[in-house]
Design a protein around this motif. Structure first.
Motif, PDB file in Angstrom:
ATOM      1  N   ALA A 167      -4.377  -7.094   7.693  1.00 31.02           N
ATOM      2  CA  ALA A 167      -2.663  -6.901   8.522  1.00 31.02           C
ATOM      3  C   ALA A 167      -3.041  -5.877   9.549  1.00 31.02           C
ATOM      4  O   ALA A 167      -2.896  -5.582  11.062  1.00 31.02           O
ATOM      5  CB  ALA A 167      -1.207  -6.702   7.619  1.00 31.02           C
ATOM      6  N   VAL A 168      -4.221  -4.595   8.909  1.00 29.97           N
ATOM      7  CA  VAL A 168      -4.326  -3.300   9.619  1.00 29.97           C
ATOM      8  C   VAL A 168      -4.656  -3.785  11.154  1.00 29.97           C
ATOM      9  O   VAL A 168      -4.525  -3.581  12.711  1.00 29.97           O
ATOM     10  CB  VAL A 168      -4.072  -2.329   9.322  1.00 29.97           C
ATOM     11  CG1 VAL A 168      -4.819  -1.216  10.302  1.00 29.97           C
ATOM     12  CG2 VAL A 168      -3.385  -1.526   8.383  1.00 29.97           C
ATOM     13  N   GLY A 224      -2.717  -5.309  14.357  1.00 31.89           N
ATOM     14  CA  GLY A 224      -2.589  -4.354  14.945  1.00 31.89           C
ATOM     15  C   GLY A 224      -0.911  -4.518  13.986  1.00 31.89           C
ATOM     16  O   GLY A 224       0.284  -3.824  14.291  1.00 31.89           O
ATOM     17  N   SER A 225      -0.890  -5.597  12.851  1.00 32.99           N
ATOM     18  CA  SER A 225      -0.010  -5.027  11.954  1.00 32.99           C
ATOM     19  C   SER A 225       0.834  -3.418  11.217  1.00 32.99           C
ATOM     20  O   SER A 225      -0.340  -2.556  10.934  1.00 32.99           O
ATOM     21  CB  SER A 225       0.489  -6.506  10.676  1.00 32.99           C
ATOM     22  OG  SER A 225       1.914  -5.895  10.206  1.00 32.99           O
ATOM     23  N   VAL A 226       1.699  -3.282  11.110  1.00 30.61           N
ATOM     24  CA  VAL A 226       1.946  -2.193   9.814  1.00 30.61           C
ATOM     25  C   VAL A 226       2.148  -2.767   8.353  1.00 30.61           C
ATOM     26  O   VAL A 226       2.639  -1.497   7.717  1.00 30.61           O
ATOM     27  CB  VAL A 226       2.970  -1.092  10.747  1.00 30.61           C
ATOM     28  CG1 VAL A 226       2.730  -0.583  11.904  1.00 30.61           C
ATOM     29  CG2 VAL A 226       4.189  -2.260  10.392  1.00 30.61           C
ATOM     30  N   GLU A 227       1.822  -3.221   8.098  1.00 26.65           N
ATOM     31  CA  GLU A 227       2.227  -3.828   6.724  1.00 26.65           C
ATOM     32  C   GLU A 227       1.225  -3.113   5.070  1.00 26.65           C
ATOM     33  O   GLU A 227      -0.121  -2.974   5.062  1.00 26.65           O
ATOM     34  CB  GLU A 227       1.756  -5.329   6.273  1.00 26.65           C
ATOM     35  CG  GLU A 227       1.985  -5.678   4.646  1.00 26.65           C
ATOM     36  CD  GLU A 227       1.927  -6.870   4.593  1.00 26.65           C
ATOM     37  OE1 GLU A 227       1.984  -7.569   3.585  1.00 26.65           O
ATOM     38  OE2 GLU A 227       1.565  -7.705   5.650  1.00 26.65           O
ATOM     39  N   LEU A 228       2.296  -2.152   4.812  1.00 29.08           N
ATOM     40  CA  LEU A 228       1.510  -1.141   3.521  1.00 29.08           C
ATOM     41  C   LEU A 228       1.769  -2.018   2.288  1.00 29.08           C
ATOM     42  O   LEU A 228       2.390  -2.843   2.102  1.00 29.08           O
ATOM     43  CB  LEU A 228       1.452  -0.008   4.157  1.00 29.08           C
ATOM     44  CG  LEU A 228       0.803   0.736   4.920  1.00 29.08           C
ATOM     45  CD1 LEU A 228       1.629   2.343   5.000  1.00 29.08           C
ATOM     46  CD2 LEU A 228      -0.420   0.780   4.875  1.00 29.08           C
ATOM     47  N   ALA A 229       1.289  -1.933   1.188  1.00 32.18           N
ATOM     48  CA  ALA A 229       0.930  -2.512  -0.119  1.00 32.18           C
ATOM     49  C   ALA A 229       2.304  -2.093  -0.415  1.00 32.18           C
ATOM     50  O   ALA A 229       3.000  -0.748   0.308  1.00 32.18           O
ATOM     51  CB  ALA A 229      -0.208  -2.196  -1.041  1.00 32.18           C
ATOM     52  N   GLU A 230       3.093  -2.317  -1.576  1.00 29.56           N
ATOM     53  CA  GLU A 230       5.328  -2.625  -1.390  1.00 29.56           C
ATOM     54  C   GLU A 230       5.369  -0.720  -2.605  1.00 29.56           C
ATOM     55  O   GLU A 230       5.988  -0.639  -2.955  1.00 29.56           O
ATOM     56  CB  GLU A 230       5.040  -3.504  -2.559  1.00 29.56           C
ATOM     57  CG  GLU A 230       5.895  -4.801  -1.291  1.00 29.56           C
ATOM     58  CD  GLU A 230       4.426  -5.011  -1.039  1.00 29.56           C
ATOM     59  OE1 GLU A 230       3.223  -5.572  -1.760  1.00 29.56           O
ATOM     60  OE2 GLU A 230       4.504  -6.014   0.245  1.00 29.56           O
ATOM     61  N   THR A 231       3.998  -0.767  -3.192  1.00 25.34           N
ATOM     62  CA  THR A 231       3.982   0.094  -4.680  1.00 25.34           C
ATOM     63  C   THR A 231       3.220   1.211  -4.448  1.00 25.34           C
ATOM     64  O   THR A 231       1.540   1.028  -3.882  1.00 25.34           O
ATOM     65  CB  THR A 231       3.693  -0.451  -5.921  1.00 25.34           C
ATOM     66  OG1 THR A 231       2.366  -1.391  -6.116  1.00 25.34           O
ATOM     67  CG2 THR A 231       4.999  -1.716  -6.368  1.00 25.34           C
TER      68      THR A 231
END
Length: 99
Positions: A25-26, A29-36
């Motif tokens: 994702a990075v 170009g996304s900004v998704e990080l793990a939720e926890t």
């Protein structure tokens, strides 16, 4: 590391079903990080083990002492990335213990 290989974070999952989606994702170009918090720790450990500098830069808080703003100081940013790359190569990330 192939998506079917064991994830370096030692979750017991395949890399493709564990940390790779965050790393990809990075890269996309996304900004998704793990939720926890555990997920972020595992994804960052895997990134160190794999030398994924882009993910490590992206997932470092701007309040961290090592963080550098690429727009404000491009030279320092390049140095920071090179330092991360060198750190990843210098140390073996073979095990993670989460309490």
């Amino acid at each position: 590391v192939d998506g079917r290989d064991a994830c370096p974070c030692q979750s017991g999952k395949e890399y493709g079903a564990c940390c790779k989606p965050y790393h990809r994702a990075v890269a996309d170009g996304s900004v998704e990080l793990a939720e926890t918090a555990e997920g972020v720790l595992r994804a960052r450990f895997s990134a160190f083990a794999l030398g994924d500098v882009a993910y490590l830069v992206h997932s470092t808080s701007s309040s961290h002492e090592d963080w550098v703003d690429a727009r404000a100081d491009p030279d320092a940013f390049l140095f920071w990335k090179a330092s991360i790359r060198s750190f990843c190569k210098r140390y073996g990330f073979v095990s993670i213990d989460l309490l």
